[in-house]
Design a protein around this motif. Structure first.
Motif, PDB file in Angstrom:
ATOM      1  N   TYR A 276     -22.945  11.947   3.443  1.00  0.00           N
ATOM      2  CA  TYR A 276     -21.796  12.820   3.184  1.00  0.00           C
ATOM      3  C   TYR A 276     -22.144  14.000   2.284  1.00  0.00           C
ATOM      4  O   TYR A 276     -21.255  14.643   1.729  1.00  0.00           O
ATOM      5  N   ASP A 277     -23.438  14.287   2.178  1.00  0.00           N
ATOM      6  CA  ASP A 277     -23.877  15.495   1.479  1.00  0.00           C
ATOM      7  C   ASP A 277     -24.840  16.236   2.383  1.00  0.00           C
ATOM      8  O   ASP A 277     -24.450  17.150   3.096  1.00  0.00           O
ATOM      9  N   THR A 278     -26.097  15.794   2.436  1.00  0.00           N
ATOM     10  CA  THR A 278     -27.059  16.410   3.349  1.00  0.00           C
ATOM     11  C   THR A 278     -27.158  15.664   4.673  1.00  0.00           C
ATOM     12  O   THR A 278     -27.883  16.110   5.567  1.00  0.00           O
ATOM     13  N   VAL A 279     -26.457  14.557   4.805  1.00  0.00           N
ATOM     14  CA  VAL A 279     -26.365  13.808   6.070  1.00  0.00           C
ATOM     15  C   VAL A 279     -24.881  13.555   6.321  1.00  0.00           C
ATOM     16  O   VAL A 279     -24.241  12.857   5.524  1.00  0.00           O
ATOM     17  N   VAL A 280     -24.339  14.131   7.406  1.00  0.00           N
ATOM     18  CA  VAL A 280     -22.879  14.083   7.566  1.00  0.00           C
ATOM     19  C   VAL A 280     -22.489  13.687   8.982  1.00  0.00           C
ATOM     20  O   VAL A 280     -23.223  13.885   9.949  1.00  0.00           O
TER      21      VAL A 280
ATOM     22  N   ALA B  82     -15.543   0.617  -3.422  1.00  0.00           N
ATOM     23  CA  ALA B  82     -16.981   0.549  -3.713  1.00  0.00           C
ATOM     24  C   ALA B  82     -17.752   1.612  -2.944  1.00  0.00           C
ATOM     25  O   ALA B  82     -18.632   2.289  -3.500  1.00  0.00           O
ATOM     26  N   VAL B  83     -17.426   1.787  -1.676  1.00  0.00           N
ATOM     27  CA  VAL B  83     -18.090   2.817  -0.869  1.00  0.00           C
ATOM     28  C   VAL B  83     -17.753   4.202  -1.400  1.00  0.00           C
ATOM     29  O   VAL B  83     -18.623   5.085  -1.472  1.00  0.00           O
ATOM     30  N   GLY B  84     -16.485   4.409  -1.797  1.00  0.00           N
ATOM     31  CA  GLY B  84     -16.100   5.700  -2.354  1.00  0.00           C
ATOM     32  C   GLY B  84     -16.853   6.021  -3.626  1.00  0.00           C
ATOM     33  O   GLY B  84     -17.304   7.162  -3.829  1.00  0.00           O
ATOM     34  N   LEU B  85     -17.021   5.036  -4.491  1.00  0.00           N
ATOM     35  CA  LEU B  85     -17.758   5.259  -5.731  1.00  0.00           C
ATOM     36  C   LEU B  85     -19.244   5.501  -5.446  1.00  0.00           C
ATOM     37  O   LEU B  85     -19.901   6.277  -6.155  1.00  0.00           O
ATOM     38  N   LEU B  86     -19.771   4.860  -4.401  1.00  0.00           N
ATOM     39  CA  LEU B  86     -21.187   5.013  -4.080  1.00  0.00           C
ATOM     40  C   LEU B  86     -21.506   6.395  -3.523  1.00  0.00           C
ATOM     41  O   LEU B  86     -22.505   7.020  -3.896  1.00  0.00           O
TER      42      LEU B  86
ATOM     43  N   ARG C 159     -15.822  13.202  -1.034  1.00  0.00           N
ATOM     44  CA  ARG C 159     -16.600  13.432   0.180  1.00  0.00           C
ATOM     45  C   ARG C 159     -16.244  12.412   1.255  1.00  0.00           C
ATOM     46  O   ARG C 159     -16.153  12.754   2.444  1.00  0.00           O
ATOM     47  N   CYS C 160     -16.057  11.144   0.880  1.00  0.00           N
ATOM     48  CA  CYS C 160     -15.686  10.111   1.853  1.00  0.00           C
ATOM     49  C   CYS C 160     -14.335  10.422   2.492  1.00  0.00           C
ATOM     50  O   CYS C 160     -14.174  10.308   3.718  1.00  0.00           O
ATOM     51  N   LEU C 161     -13.358  10.821   1.672  1.00  0.00           N
ATOM     52  CA  LEU C 161     -12.041  11.156   2.207  1.00  0.00           C
ATOM     53  C   LEU C 161     -12.129  12.332   3.170  1.00  0.00           C
ATOM     54  O   LEU C 161     -11.504  12.329   4.244  1.00  0.00           O
ATOM     55  N   PHE C 162     -12.934  13.332   2.826  1.00  0.00           N
ATOM     56  CA  PHE C 162     -13.054  14.500   3.689  1.00  0.00           C
ATOM     57  C   PHE C 162     -13.672  14.139   5.035  1.00  0.00           C
ATOM     58  O   PHE C 162     -13.130  14.472   6.091  1.00  0.00           O
ATOM     59  N   TRP C 163     -14.812  13.461   5.004  1.00  0.00           N
ATOM     60  CA  TRP C 163     -15.536  13.206   6.255  1.00  0.00           C
ATOM     61  C   TRP C 163     -14.909  12.093   7.089  1.00  0.00           C
ATOM     62  O   TRP C 163     -15.036  12.106   8.314  1.00  0.00           O
ATOM     63  N   MET C 164     -14.237  11.167   6.469  1.00  0.00           N
ATOM     64  CA  MET C 164     -13.656  10.066   7.237  1.00  0.00           C
ATOM     65  C   MET C 164     -12.195  10.263   7.599  1.00  0.00           C
ATOM     66  O   MET C 164     -11.702   9.629   8.527  1.00  0.00           O
ATOM     67  N   VAL C 165     -11.492  11.150   6.858  1.00  0.00           N
ATOM     68  CA  VAL C 165     -10.038  11.242   7.073  1.00  0.00           C
ATOM     69  C   VAL C 165      -9.574  12.686   7.230  1.00  0.00           C
ATOM     70  O   VAL C 165      -9.145  13.099   8.314  1.00  0.00           O
ATOM     71  N   THR C 166      -9.663  13.469   6.192  1.00  0.00           N
ATOM     72  CA  THR C 166      -8.954  14.750   6.171  1.00  0.00           C
ATOM     73  C   THR C 166      -9.677  15.879   6.880  1.00  0.00           C
ATOM     74  O   THR C 166      -9.042  16.884   7.240  1.00  0.00           O
TER      75      THR C 166
ATOM     76  N   VAL D 149     -11.981  26.054  20.592  1.00  0.00           N
ATOM     77  CA  VAL D 149     -13.420  26.009  20.370  1.00  0.00           C
ATOM     78  C   VAL D 149     -13.848  27.349  19.782  1.00  0.00           C
ATOM     79  O   VAL D 149     -13.549  28.402  20.337  1.00  0.00           O
ATOM     80  N   GLY D 150     -14.542  27.296  18.649  1.00  0.00           N
ATOM     81  CA  GLY D 150     -14.994  28.519  18.012  1.00  0.00           C
ATOM     82  C   GLY D 150     -15.328  28.277  16.553  1.00  0.00           C
ATOM     83  O   GLY D 150     -15.152  27.172  16.032  1.00  0.00           O
ATOM     84  N   GLU D 151     -15.819  29.315  15.885  1.00  0.00           N
ATOM     85  CA  GLU D 151     -16.229  29.175  14.491  1.00  0.00           C
ATOM     86  C   GLU D 151     -15.070  28.713  13.605  1.00  0.00           C
ATOM     87  O   GLU D 151     -15.236  27.872  12.725  1.00  0.00           O
ATOM     88  N   ARG D 152     -13.863  29.259  13.836  1.00  0.00           N
ATOM     89  CA  ARG D 152     -12.753  28.935  12.936  1.00  0.00           C
ATOM     90  C   ARG D 152     -12.172  27.547  13.165  1.00  0.00           C
ATOM     91  O   ARG D 152     -11.338  27.087  12.392  1.00  0.00           O
ATOM     92  N   TYR D 153     -12.636  26.842  14.226  1.00  0.00           N
ATOM     93  CA  TYR D 153     -12.145  25.487  14.477  1.00  0.00           C
ATOM     94  C   TYR D 153     -13.134  24.416  14.034  1.00  0.00           C
ATOM     95  O   TYR D 153     -12.893  23.223  14.222  1.00  0.00           O
ATOM     96  N   GLY D 154     -14.260  24.826  13.477  1.00  0.00           N
ATOM     97  CA  GLY D 154     -15.232  23.857  12.997  1.00  0.00           C
ATOM     98  C   GLY D 154     -14.755  23.147  11.738  1.00  0.00           C
ATOM     99  O   GLY D 154     -13.676  23.428  11.198  1.00  0.00           O
ATOM    100  N   MET D 155     -15.549  22.198  11.273  1.00  0.00           N
ATOM    101  CA  MET D 155     -15.220  21.504  10.036  1.00  0.00           C
ATOM    102  C   MET D 155     -15.049  22.522   8.909  1.00  0.00           C
ATOM    103  O   MET D 155     -15.848  23.468   8.800  1.00  0.00           O
ATOM    104  N   PRO D 156     -14.035  22.370   8.072  1.00  0.00           N
ATOM    105  CA  PRO D 156     -13.823  23.327   6.977  1.00  0.00           C
ATOM    106  C   PRO D 156     -15.071  23.483   6.117  1.00  0.00           C
ATOM    107  O   PRO D 156     -15.672  22.509   5.664  1.00  0.00           O
ATOM    108  N   GLY D 157     -15.469  24.726   5.906  1.00  0.00           N
ATOM    109  CA  GLY D 157     -16.627  25.021   5.072  1.00  0.00           C
ATOM    110  C   GLY D 157     -17.959  24.861   5.764  1.00  0.00           C
ATOM    111  O   GLY D 157     -19.012  25.064   5.131  1.00  0.00           O
TER     112      GLY D 157
END
Length: 520
Positions: free
Chosen positions: A93-97, A251-255, A260-267, A452-460
């Protein structure tokens, strides 16, 4: 046609007699079930000593074709590449997403650490074990409720139907197949009122894939119906269940970082989960995969439908918790409106239990019909898997070969496409954490319309991609879009980079290979 027996309750008779031959002759499969019941009366250990190797053997036969292909689908390629990145020091969830929870990427990493990263056979073996464990857990639930024959039936039907999909969905070692044993274990624990363990198993299913958390609903149904409300017992059981569920997630969130976990898994996946864009394409896929799954499960569906049509007392067999489990799993299939074939595997455990329960209210001839029908269908799907190959695999191999010829092992590459296994086949590290164009354009899921396009990709995602490419230019960029809506011509920033700093040197099966000129 087989005829229904008069209803006689939902548990196995206390003094059963051997099944007689029907008008179709001897009933060998039913006699096997009779033998299992006799072994069970001698002691529970005998039953499992008989059933466990049978389930393992049956699962091995149905999943042998899985070992015949290096990569079955993009999920396997994505996971294999993620595992290599993690092993090289990447951070989840940082350099591997990815949009998925972390357990399966970590499982791939562990398997690669033990057996090497050049083949997926260890993961295929683990997938085989997952199916077998799921079947045995279902057997235990069914045996506890309805007797030994029902247990063996649930296990057999689960294994036979588990390959009833397109081979790239049924034979792959991807998220859903590793989710199944945790969902079955959650219901197994709840059936025995082990509420903290049930909650933990729900959490484990969620950490394999988000929709695995749907099994929490039938667990809560079992809790509500099985625990008296007096004396705070129901509240105590609910508290233990929720604590068991929450503790692994925290535990996973703290690890890995709660944000980052909320962003990649939910929001961070709102565009991916939207229905808008390519509605006809999505509906067509839903119809095709639903039909295919129904064909693969015909031996399970027919007994359920027959019992639903008959006027029999089915309250103790087709129970509320199983219907809630099936409904919650169906909701998991629908979530995101993508309807990929492997999503349907989540329906298999509740369907196998419902079928095993329904067969308790029908004659032995119906049992033989269900099993023989499932064997025939399973044989057809297994033969299909043994004689097929993924259509894009040869293309990915040729692209990977072109990349290897133009790079050294320590040079990074960017493959602009939807086939992340090309990184793994080329044995080259990605230049970005985004392994597919889908994460950057929302093309994932087959959308080819206005979303489909740049503005529809993952935020940031685009600023991050440009920072990565600025820090270290990839030696080779492969445009593998082949005219699809995410082609570089529709991505201004990527097009600008290619035309200013890269030279087009080859075309491989429609994929354009660009090599860095050395100037910025």
């Amino acid at each position: 046609m087989p005829t229904a027996e008069p209803p006689s309750g939902v548990t196995a008779p206390t003094a059963p007699t051997p099944p007689a031959s029907g008008r179709f002759g001897a009933a060998p499969l039913t006699r096997v079930a009779w033998s299992a019941r006799r072994l069970a009366r001698r002691g529970p250990g005998r039953y499992w000593l008989w059933l466990t190797p049978l389930v393992l053997a049956l699962t091995t036969l149905t999943r042998l074709p899985s070992f015949g292909q290096p990569v079955w689908n993009p999920d396997e390629g994505f996971l294999a590449t993620q595992a290599r990145m993690l092993a090289a020091g990447g951070v989840m969830y940082d350099t591997v997403v990815d949009r998925k929870p972390p357990l399966v990427p970590l499982l791939y990493q562990g398997a690669f650490a033990l057996f090497g990263d050049g083949s997926l056979w260890p993961l295929r073996l683990l997938a085989l074990v997952s199916v077998a464990v799921t079947a045995l857990l279902l057997a235990s639930i069914a045996r506890r409720r309805w007797g030994s024959r029902a247990g063996a039936t649930a296990a057999a039907l689960c294994v036979l139907a588990s390959v009833g999909l397109n081979p790239e969905d049924a034979q792959a070692a991807n998220f859903e197949v590793f989710m199944l044993p945790f969902t079955a274990a959650a219901m197994w624990c709840a059936d025995r009122r082990r509420w903290a363990a049930a909650g933990a198993m729900v959490a484990a299913a969620f950490l394999v894939k988000q929709t695995g958390g749907a099994v929490l609903l039938p667990v809560l149904v079992l809790l509500w119906r099985g625990v008296p409300s007096g004396g705070g017992r129901r509240l105590g059981a609910l508290s233990r269940t929720l604590v068991g569920f929450a503790a692994p997630l925290v535990a996973v969130g703290l690890l890995f970082g709660i944000g980052r976990c909320l962003f990649w898994m939910v929001t961070g996946s709102t565009s991916y989960a939207a229905f808008a864009g390519s509605e006809l394409h999505i509906l067509g896929r839903a119809l095709a995969n639903t039909t295919l799954f129904a064909a693969g499960c015909v031996g399970l569906l027919v007994p359920i439908l027959v019992v639903l049509r008959r006027r029999v007392d089915r309250r103790g067999v087709l129970t509320v918790d199983l219907w809630v489990w099936l409904s919650a799993s169906a909701l998991g299939v629908v979530t995101g409106f993508h309807f990929f074939g492997h999503y349907y595997l989540q329906l298999l455990p509740p369907l196998a239990l419902l079928a095993a329960g329904a067969l308790q209210l029908l004659s032995a001839e119906w049992l033989r019909f269900a099993v023989v029908c499932s064997v025939v269908v399973c044989t057809a799907f297994t033969a299909w898997a043994a004689h097929t190959a993924r259509p894009d695999l040869d293309h990915s191999r040729r692209v990977a070969q072109a990349v290897r010829e133009r790079t050294t092992p320590d040079e990074k590459v960017l493959l602009w496409g939807m086939n992340p296994e090309q990184y793994w086949l080329a044995d080259r590290m990605p230049a970005s954490r985004y392994l597919t164009a889908g994460l950057l354009t929302n093309y994932s899921g087959g959308r080819d319309g206005p979303m489909v396009g740049e503005r529809y990709g993952m935020p940031g995602s685009w600023p991050t991609l440009l920072e990565e490419l600025a820090a270290e230019r990839p030696r080779v960029i492969v445009d593998d879009s082949r005219g699809k809506p995410y082609r570089p011509g529709r991505m201004p920033r990527l097009k600008r980079l290619l035309t200013s700093e890269y030279q087009r040197v080859a075309v491989v099966d429609g994929a354009v290979v660009w090599v860095h000129t050395g100037r910025r």
